[in-house]
Scaffold this motif. Structure first.
Motif, PDB file in Angstrom:
ATOM      1  N   SER A   4       3.577   8.688  11.392  1.00 42.29           N
ATOM      2  CA  SER A   4       2.127   8.745  11.202  1.00 42.29           C
ATOM      3  C   SER A   4       1.515  10.120  11.482  1.00 42.29           C
ATOM      4  CB  SER A   4       1.441   7.707  12.106  1.00 42.29           C
ATOM      5  OG  SER A   4       1.755   7.942  13.468  1.00 42.29           O
ATOM      6  N   SER A   5       2.244  11.012  12.153  1.00 33.59           N
ATOM      7  CA  SER A   5       1.645  12.317  12.463  1.00 33.59           C
ATOM      8  C   SER A   5       2.727  13.332  12.798  1.00 33.59           C
ATOM      9  CB  SER A   5       0.662  12.201  13.633  1.00 33.59           C
ATOM     10  OG  SER A   5       1.337  11.804  14.814  1.00 33.59           O
ATOM     11  N   TYR A   6       2.321  14.598  12.774  1.00 33.73           N
ATOM     12  CA  TYR A   6       3.171  15.711  13.186  1.00 33.73           C
ATOM     13  C   TYR A   6       2.646  16.295  14.499  1.00 33.73           C
ATOM     14  CZ  TYR A   6       4.110  15.782   8.092  1.00 33.73           C
ATOM     15  OH  TYR A   6       4.411  15.449   6.803  1.00 33.73           O
TER      16      TYR A   6
ATOM     17  N   TYR B  95       4.149  -8.254   8.783  1.00 30.96           N
ATOM     18  CA  TYR B  95       3.521  -6.956   8.538  1.00 30.96           C
ATOM     19  C   TYR B  95       4.593  -5.881   8.678  1.00 30.96           C
ATOM     20  CZ  TYR B  95      -0.520  -9.906   9.437  1.00 30.96           C
ATOM     21  OH  TYR B  95      -1.430 -10.928   9.403  1.00 30.96           O
ATOM     22  N   ASN B  96       4.647  -4.975   7.687  1.00 22.97           N
ATOM     23  CA  ASN B  96       5.771  -4.036   7.572  1.00 22.97           C
ATOM     24  C   ASN B  96       7.072  -4.845   7.496  1.00 22.97           C
ATOM     25  OD1 ASN B  96       7.475  -1.821   7.508  1.00 22.97           O
ATOM     26  ND2 ASN B  96       7.131  -1.217   9.638  1.00 22.97           N
ATOM     27  N   VAL B  97       7.139  -5.684   6.488  1.00 27.80           N
ATOM     28  CA  VAL B  97       8.200  -6.684   6.405  1.00 27.80           C
ATOM     29  C   VAL B  97       9.596  -6.064   6.379  1.00 27.80           C
ATOM     30  CG1 VAL B  97       8.089  -6.797   3.872  1.00 27.80           C
ATOM     31  CG2 VAL B  97       8.960  -8.754   5.166  1.00 27.80           C
TER      32      VAL B  97
ATOM     33  N   THR C 112       0.834  -1.203   0.000  1.00 25.71           N
ATOM     34  CA  THR C 112       0.000   0.000   0.000  1.00 25.71           C
ATOM     35  C   THR C 112       0.870   1.255   0.000  1.00 25.71           C
ATOM     36  OG1 THR C 112      -1.689  -1.164   1.284  1.00 25.71           O
ATOM     37  CG2 THR C 112      -1.858   1.230   1.171  1.00 25.71           C
ATOM     38  N   PHE C 113       0.563   2.161  -0.905  1.00 24.96           N
ATOM     39  CA  PHE C 113       1.163   3.493  -0.936  1.00 24.96           C
ATOM     40  C   PHE C 113       0.028   4.503  -0.736  1.00 24.96           C
ATOM     41  CE2 PHE C 113       3.763   0.748  -3.505  1.00 24.96           C
ATOM     42  CZ  PHE C 113       5.068   1.062  -3.151  1.00 24.96           C
ATOM     43  N   SER C 114       0.203   5.441   0.184  1.00 27.38           N
ATOM     44  CA  SER C 114      -0.882   6.374   0.473  1.00 27.38           C
ATOM     45  C   SER C 114      -0.332   7.736   0.889  1.00 27.38           C
ATOM     46  CB  SER C 114      -1.765   5.829   1.605  1.00 27.38           C
ATOM     47  OG  SER C 114      -2.772   6.760   1.958  1.00 27.38           O
ATOM     48  N   THR C 115      -1.003   8.780   0.437  1.00 27.87           N
ATOM     49  CA  THR C 115      -0.690  10.112   0.942  1.00 27.87           C
ATOM     50  C   THR C 115      -1.291  10.269   2.332  1.00 27.87           C
ATOM     51  OG1 THR C 115      -2.633  10.919  -0.238  1.00 27.87           O
ATOM     52  CG2 THR C 115      -0.521  11.162  -1.338  1.00 27.87           C
TER      53      THR C 115
ATOM     54  N   PHE D 188       2.634   7.212   3.595  1.00 29.45           N
ATOM     55  CA  PHE D 188       3.341   5.992   3.980  1.00 29.45           C
ATOM     56  C   PHE D 188       3.319   4.985   2.845  1.00 29.45           C
ATOM     57  CE2 PHE D 188      -1.059   5.026   4.932  1.00 29.45           C
ATOM     58  CZ  PHE D 188      -1.198   3.687   4.620  1.00 29.45           C
ATOM     59  N   ASN D 189       4.263   4.042   2.917  1.00 36.51           N
ATOM     60  CA  ASN D 189       4.199   2.860   2.075  1.00 36.51           C
ATOM     61  C   ASN D 189       4.441   1.655   2.968  1.00 36.51           C
ATOM     62  OD1 ASN D 189       7.186   1.762   1.588  1.00 36.51           O
ATOM     63  ND2 ASN D 189       7.280   4.013   1.589  1.00 36.51           N
TER      64      ASN D 189
END
Length: 201
Positions: free
Chosen positions: A161-163, A152-154, A40-43, A124-125
Motif C-alpha cells: 500500500s505504500s513506499y 475479502y481479498n479472497v 477493483t483494479f486501481s493505480t 492494487f487489484n
C-alpha cells in the motif's frame, strides 16, 4: 488523483443441477446458489517525497519563511515496472539534499525543488467475493434461511500500500542515508472471511 480505477460488480445465479435432474434431495443441496462480488483494479495514490536528516539539520528553509524545506529532484525517478524490486520502486539517486542557505545567500534554491504529489504509490487489484444460498424450510415462500460466505481479498495475495518516501541525508556530506527509501513499507489487509445464517420472513 488515481489515474485509473476499474470496479466490476457482478452477480451470477449458479444453475440448479438438482432441479434439472428432478431430484429434490440434490435440489436442496445444489440449487439456489448465488456468486457475487466486487473486483477493483486501481493505480496508486500520489505522494510527495519528504526531506529528513540523519543528524542536526542545516538551515535550508530561509530565515523569513515558515515553509518546510523540500528535497531536490535531479533526475527522472521512474523505473519500468518489470525492473522494480521489493526494496527499489523508483530511482533514489534522482533525489538530492538541498544546499544549505548559508552557501547560497538564502536564495530560493535552498528550499529544494520537489513539487507536490509528483510521484505515485503502488497500485492494487482486489477481489471481494460472496457465495450465498437460499435454503427452503417448508414454511412457504415467505420464510427461508439464507446462508452467506464472504471473503475479502479472497486470493490472499500480498497487496503493498505504500513506499518509504522519506529521503534522509547526512547533514555533513549531504549524501543519501536512507537504505529503505523507495522500498515497500506497508501492506493492505490479508484475506478476511465471514459466515452468516439468516432467517428471513
Amino acid at each position: 488523483d488515481r489515474r485509473h480505477v476499474l470496479a466490476i460488480n457482478y452477480i451470477y445465479e449458479i444453475p440448479g443441477l438438482g432441479q434439472r435432474l428432478g431430484n429434490k434431495v440434490l435440489s436442496a443441496v445444489l440449487d439456489k446458489w448465488t456468486l457475487s462480488g466486487i473486483t477493483t483494479f486501481s493505480t496508486g495514490a500520489p505522494f510527495t517525497p519528504t526531506l529528513a536528516w540523519s543528524g542536526t539539520a542545516p538551515d535550508v528553509t530561509g530565515s523569513d519563511s515558515s515553509e518546510a524545506a523540500r528535497v531536490n529532484v535531479v533526475g527522472n525517478p521512474w523505473i519500468d515496472p518489470g525492473e522494480r524490486t521489493f526494496g527499489r520502486n523508483f530511482k533514489t539517486e534522482a533525489f538530492a539534499a538541498p544546499v544549505p542557505c548559508s552557501a547560497t545567500n538564502q536564495s530560493i534554491a535552498c528550499f529544494g525543488n520537489a513539487g507536490t504529489n509528483i510521484m505515485y504509490g503502488p497500485g492494487f487489484n482486489n477481489w471481494d467475493v460472496t457465495l450465498a444460498k437460499q435454503i427452503p424450510i417448508g414454511l412457504g415462500e415467505k420464510y427461508q434461511l439464507r446462508f452467506r460466505a464472504e471473503a475479502y481479498n479472497v486470493f490472499n495475495h500480498t497487496q503493498f500500500s505504500s513506499y518509504d518516501t522519506t529521503a534522509r541525508f547526512n547533514p555533513s556530506t549531504l549524501a543519501l542515508a536512507a537504505p529503505n527509501f523507495g522500498a515497500y513499507s506497508a501492506t493492505r489487509p490479508p484475506r478476511t472471511m465471514s459466515f452468516s445464517l439468516r432467517f428471513e420472513f
